[in-house]
Design an enzyme around this catalytic site. Structure first.
Site, short mmCIF file in Angstrom:
data_model
loop_
_atom_site.label_atom_id
_atom_site.label_comp_id
_atom_site.label_asym_id
_atom_site.label_seq_id
_atom_site.Cartn_x
_atom_site.Cartn_y
_atom_site.Cartn_z
N CYS A 61 0.84 -1.20 0.00
CA CYS A 61 0.00 0.00 0.00
C CYS A 61 0.88 1.25 0.00
CB CYS A 61 -1.00 -0.05 1.14
SG CYS A 61 -2.50 0.86 0.72
N HIS B 186 -3.64 -5.18 0.24
CA HIS B 186 -3.08 -5.71 1.50
C HIS B 186 -3.11 -7.24 1.49
CE1 HIS B 186 -2.83 -1.94 3.84
NE2 HIS B 186 -3.75 -1.55 2.97
N GLU C 199 -1.49 -9.27 3.23
CA GLU C 199 -1.39 -9.86 4.58
C GLU C 199 -2.76 -10.23 5.15
OE1 GLU C 199 -0.98 -6.70 3.75
OE2 GLU C 199 -1.59 -5.30 5.32
N1 GLN Z 1 -2.11 6.66 2.55
C1 GLN Z 1 -2.17 5.86 1.37
C2 GLN Z 1 -3.53 5.99 0.68
O1 GLN Z 1 -4.51 6.36 1.30
C3 GLN Z 1 -1.86 4.42 1.66
C4 GLN Z 1 -2.84 3.74 2.57
C5 GLN Z 1 -2.34 2.46 3.16
O2 GLN Z 1 -1.13 2.21 3.23
N2 GLN Z 1 -3.24 1.65 3.67
O3 GLN Z 1 -3.65 5.71 -0.47
#
Ligand code: GLN
Length: 558
Positions: A402, A528, A530
């Protein structure tokens, strides 16, 4: 003893689908928080599932946030995201990791959500003329939420974990709802397990039962008699202590279950099986024990976890490293991937705020793999970019998740494409090169809670990519939680310079995976992974990342 014929309890719906009539198990906690209610609930569910009962787990959280999505990870650990896009408590992660079945919004309810529903109903006039009160309106809504899962007809057993500790002001309406449900359903269909602490006093050389007696007393004050005590303890409970606990807490002697400290949470189901927790639960619910639990795969996983034949050191670069729960699912995914490779994975946290070009070699030099973690906001971002650069230039296996993936795009823009001010518009709204930008459908969003791009989305993989090799297929689905995205206007420039989009959303064209060529393993993912790693299904990207780290280590030790 008369066992109910369980199948005969079930009904067939109009569509011919078998609708299961569920039994309910409530799990409360006493004496102190952090005793591991979630793990005990998940372990019991695992044992029941392994005996052939379809089981689900629900967590009721007594705080007033509608969901944990607006909580800082320092407050409550990681926010876990379900397939249907609910932002939930991290215990749901344990449920999925143990049971290997997805959860949903219905599996996590907070006080905030309960009140929001009741207040919205009140505004609609649903209780016209009545004073809206904790009892019955709040307790009725709690019961409705508990029953919702049961009424789906999918489950034989619904385990509901009540967050917090008995005696807290916040959890009282929940305990009252449990009392009412037990009264309504009867003790054959609803039971209460109380998880408690039996502390060992070194000075006295004794285990002490008093805290447990007092916490059961607080439960009794609200009218709930626990059926089973699960006792967290550092030392084995001898027969005397068990008798004393049973006598003074008014439970049957076989219902005092010892939960002794173990080296990994994945041992807990086996410890609970040894103590016959599942059999006692089934006995109280008047259900047949069916077959012996089939735990072969689980035991095989534990064996591989506890008998590693190799070892790697992985740096987890993030800014919430002071609280290990902030990266719970990532850490657990490493445990699964380690077992899959029969490799000990030593995950060391490295605080991104303190990484600089001057110290990056010293901080990250010895690692076999570098993972840059998810996150929000600018704090620690330059350190993350430095970690990406180091991994890319030194050809150390890299996994960006992310925000970690977004950092890899920014770093590549700055150091390979030469745009020194490349950035995400999250950190620098006025940057000339917004290589990561706010998603189109986020531009109108003003509310913070539950408004990110959340939950499962499809992704198509390019043949020959690391991602494709890991998954072994071209079409995947993964869970998301973000507002910003790879800016597709830069796609060609990136591809020409050696960073390609190897995973793309088929409906929107959104870039979900980036990979760097001429590097042993450099993968950044917008989703994600994970969140979908379980004991039964270790996540393929984590498995491959660890394999790449093992290869690097093998090569450097030759
Ligand atoms: N801050 C980033 C976004 O909103 C990444 C979010 C995250 O790592 N879950 O796109």
């Amino acid at each position: 003893m008369i066992w109910a014929n369980f199948e005969s309890r079930n009904q067939t719906s109009l569509q011919g689908v078998i609708m299961k009539k569920p039994k309910y198990v409530f799990v409360t906690g006493g004496v102190t928080s952090s005793l591991g209610k979630g793990i005990v609930a998940a372990s019991l569910a695992k044992l029941l599932q392994a005996r052939g009962y379809s089981t689900t787990i629900q967590k009721l959280d007594p705080y007033i946030n509608v969901d944990p999505g607006t909580l800082n990870p320092y407050e409550h650990g990681e926010c876990y995201v379900t397939e249907d896009g609910a932002e939930t408590d991290l215990d749901l992660g344990h449920y999925e990791r143990y049971l290997n079945t997805p959860t949903s919004q219905a599996n996590n309810v907070t006080t905030g959500r309960i009140y929001l529903t009741v207040i919205e109903n009140e505004r609609k006039g649903q209780y016209l003329g009545k004073t809206v009160q904790v009892i019955p309106h709040i307790t009725d809504e709690i019961k409705r939420r508990i029953r919702l899962l049961g009424e789906s007809g999918e489950y034989d057993i619904v385990i509901t974990e009540i967050g917090g500790t008995v005696g807290d002001i916040e959890s009282q309406p929940y305990i009252e709802a449990v009392r009412q449900m037990r009264w309504e359903l009867g003790s054959d269909d609803a039971i209460v397990i109380h998880l408690t602490l039996v502390p060992y006093l070194a000075a006295a050389g004794e285990l002490k039962t008093k805290p447990t007696q007092h916490s059961v007393k607080s439960l009794l004050e609200i009218g709930v008699q626990p059926d089973i005590l699960v006792c967290r303890t550092e030392k084995p409970l001898n027969a005397d202590i068990r008798r004393k606990l049973a006598l003074f807490c008014n439970v049957t002697p076989n219902a005092v279950i010892e939960s002794i400290d173990v080296s990994t949470i994945y041992e807990v189901p086996l410890v609970m099986q040894k103590e016959k927790l599942d059999k006692v639960v089934l006995g109280k619910l008047k259900l047949s024990t069916k077959q012996d639990p089939d735990l072969e795969a689980w035991k095989d996983f534990l064996f591989r976890l506890q008998h590693p034949t190799s070892e790697v050191n992985i740096a987890l670069v993030g800014k919430y490293v002071e609280l290990p729960d902030a990266y719970k699912s990532i850490n657990e995914a490493f445990v699964h991937a380690g077992a899959a490779n029969q490799c000990r994975v030593n995950v060391r946290s490295v605080h991104s705020e303190f990484i600089t070009p001057e110290n990056v070699q010293q901080k990250l030099g010895g690692f076999d793999g570098i993972l840059v973690a998810p996150g929000f906001g600018s704090r620690g971002i330059e350190g993350k970019l430095e970690a990406v650069r180091f991994a890319r230039e030194q050809k150390i296996p890299f996994f960006g998740i992310c925000l970690g993936m977004q950092c890899s795009v920014i770093e590549f823009g700055r150091n390979v494409l030469g745009w020194s001010n490349a950035h995400s518009s999250e950190m620098d709204p006025d940057t000339e090169h917004a290589v990561i930008g706010l998603m189109e459908d986020q531009k109108q969003v003003t509310q913070k809670g539950g408004t990110m791009r959340l939950g499962a989305y499809a992704c198509n993989l390019s043949k020959g990519s690391h991602a494709y090799k890991a998954y072994g297929k071209a079409h995947i689905s993964e869970r998301h939680r973000h507002r910003y995205e790879f800016n597709n206007a830069y796609k060609d420039a990136y591809e020409k310079a050696g960073m390609s989009l190897t995973g793309v959303n088929p409906d929107t064209g959104l870039g979900e995976i980036v990979e760097v060529k001429d590097h042993p393993w450099f993968v950044g993912v917008q989703f994600h992974p994970e969140l979908k790693s379980t004991v039964a299904n270790p996540h393929p990207l984590f498995v491959r990342f660890i394999r790449a780290a093992m290869e690097l280590r093998g090569a450097s030790s030759k």
